[in-house]
Design an enzyme around this catalytic site. Structure first.
Site, short mmCIF file in Angstrom:
data_model
loop_
_atom_site.label_atom_id
_atom_site.label_comp_id
_atom_site.label_asym_id
_atom_site.label_seq_id
_atom_site.Cartn_x
_atom_site.Cartn_y
_atom_site.Cartn_z
N TYR A 179 19.77 28.48 9.12
CA TYR A 179 18.27 29.63 9.53
C TYR A 179 18.58 29.24 11.40
O TYR A 179 18.73 28.43 11.62
CB TYR A 179 16.65 28.84 8.77
CG TYR A 179 16.60 29.47 7.46
CD1 TYR A 179 16.25 30.40 7.33
CD2 TYR A 179 16.49 28.22 7.20
CE1 TYR A 179 16.38 30.82 5.72
CE2 TYR A 179 15.76 28.37 5.44
CZ TYR A 179 15.65 29.35 4.74
OH TYR A 179 15.62 30.15 3.70
N LYS A 204 1.10 -1.20 0.03
CA LYS A 204 0.16 0.22 -0.05
C LYS A 204 1.13 1.61 -0.20
O LYS A 204 2.34 1.43 0.50
CB LYS A 204 -0.72 -0.15 1.21
CG LYS A 204 -0.50 -0.12 2.47
CD LYS A 204 -0.91 -0.47 3.65
CE LYS A 204 -0.45 0.25 4.66
NZ LYS A 204 -0.71 0.62 6.50
#
Length: 360
Positions: free
Chosen positions: A253, A33
């Site tokens: 950052y 899946k």
């Protein structure tokens, strides 16, 4: 072309399925899946055609993709049907499906089928997600049998804590399932990957191998290597820039990492937009041309930074393994506070290729 890429080892996939078969005995669904947990459902299904007993997918769209690609083995819809109109496709494409709600039982009662169907009645043995209440299981089975539309009626359930072998929950769920199905005929399926690997008393006629197929461990304290599994996905990129920084320089950052000594830093073309987890922090392992180093600073959308201080030969163009044989995906998931399932399913924007060393 941007160098981020994914290589899928189909020989390793087959090896891991064979491990599942050997440990479980009987038959085993290969669960593919979610595009085979991000590995490419069609390619994985084709690689397993000569090995697998059947496949498991979440929904009919995933099953139809496999049938369109020529996959002929049985395919089980693990979430069952979402609407009655899917019954026609189930019959046309010879699909098996779970029945886990009274509404799904009613679909079979009130709609015609072109051929008898294979049903897996799902019992809620303690997961409390999908499944018929144990006390109602036999009455629901009687309703399904009374339709006269079944080729077979089989039984299944799903474990909630099989990945915690020290917990008694799996034993309790197994006993609940056995009590609910006592005296009933048909085949049964209880064990997911963790059940196959750690709970032999829960093995029934069918296992369901999911994450272990892809070379990842379902357990926090047992590695895939210890379990005899091989990684199937190698996620890699390249260094695209290097620089020398002095002590006291902030990287990336927020300046979350500050050098405490002179440091050589590399920039890698991979970020959270590619599926590398943003929450993987400084110290997360990364392999540069076969040697381990660490992530430093925050992961950006398209790039991340790594410590090259002890790797003088690493230059622009040097290959980097984000996870694979040298860096287990489980280790990255642990650093990011998540599970390997999520990381594998979220890889994108990278170029995919499939290799099979055991075939011409």
């Amino acid at each position: 072309m941007r160098p981020a890429r994914v290589i899928i080892d189909l020989a390793a996939l087959r090896h891991n399925y064979q491990v599942a078969k050997r440990l479980h005995g009987g038959k085993v669904f290969a669960v593919i899946k979610a595009d085979a947990y991000g590995h490419g459902a069609v390619a994985c299904a084709k690689a397993l055609q000569g090995e697998a007993d059947a496949f498991g997918v979440a929904c009919i769209e995933e099953a139809l993709e496999l049938r369109a690609a020529g996959i002929q083995l049985p395919i089980l819809l693990l979430e069952g049907l979402f609407e009655a109109s899917e019954l026609a496709l189930v019959c046309e494409h010879r699909l098996w499906f779970a029945v886990a709600t009274p509404e799904q039982v009613a679909m079979l009662e009130h709609h015609t089928v072109a051929a008898p169907v294979h049903v897996w009645l799902k019992i809620d043995s303690g997961m409390h997600r999908l499944g018929i209440a144990p006390a109602e299981a036999k009455s629901m089975a009687e309703r399904l049998q009374a339709t006269g539309k079944l080729a077979s009626l089989n039984w299944m359930s799903h474990f909630s804590r099989a990945d915690e072998p020290e917990e008694s929950t799996t034993q309790q769920q197994t006993e609940c399932f056995d009590q609910a199905t006592r005296g009933e005929s048909g085949e049964s399926s209880l064990s997911n990957s963790a059940g196959i690997l750690a709970h032999p008393r829960a093995h029934r006629s069918w296992g369901r191998a999911g994450i272990m197929l892809y070379g990842s461990s379902p357990f926090a304290e047992r590695s895939a290597v210890e379990l005899g599994l091989r990684p199937v996905m190698r996620f890699e990129s390249q260094i695209i820039s290097t620089r020398q920084l002095e002590s006291g320089e902030a990287i990336g950052y927020g300046g979350s990492f500050v050098t405490d000594k002179p440091m050589r830093v590399g920039v890698v073309a991979c970020g959270y937009a590619d599926g590398y987890p943003r929450l993987a922090g400084t110290g997360t392992p990364i392999a540069v041309n076969g040697r381990l180093t660490r992530l430093v600073g925050r992961v950006s959308m398209d790039m991340l930074t790594i410590d090259l201080t002890d790797l003088p030969d690493a230059q622009v163009g040097t290959p980097v393994e984000l996870w694979g044989e040298q860096v287990p995906v489980d280790a990255i998931a642990k650093r990011a506070g998540t599970i390997s399932y999520e990381l594998l399913c979220h890889v994108k924007r990278a170029a995919f290729s499939w290799q099979d060393d055991t075939k011409d």
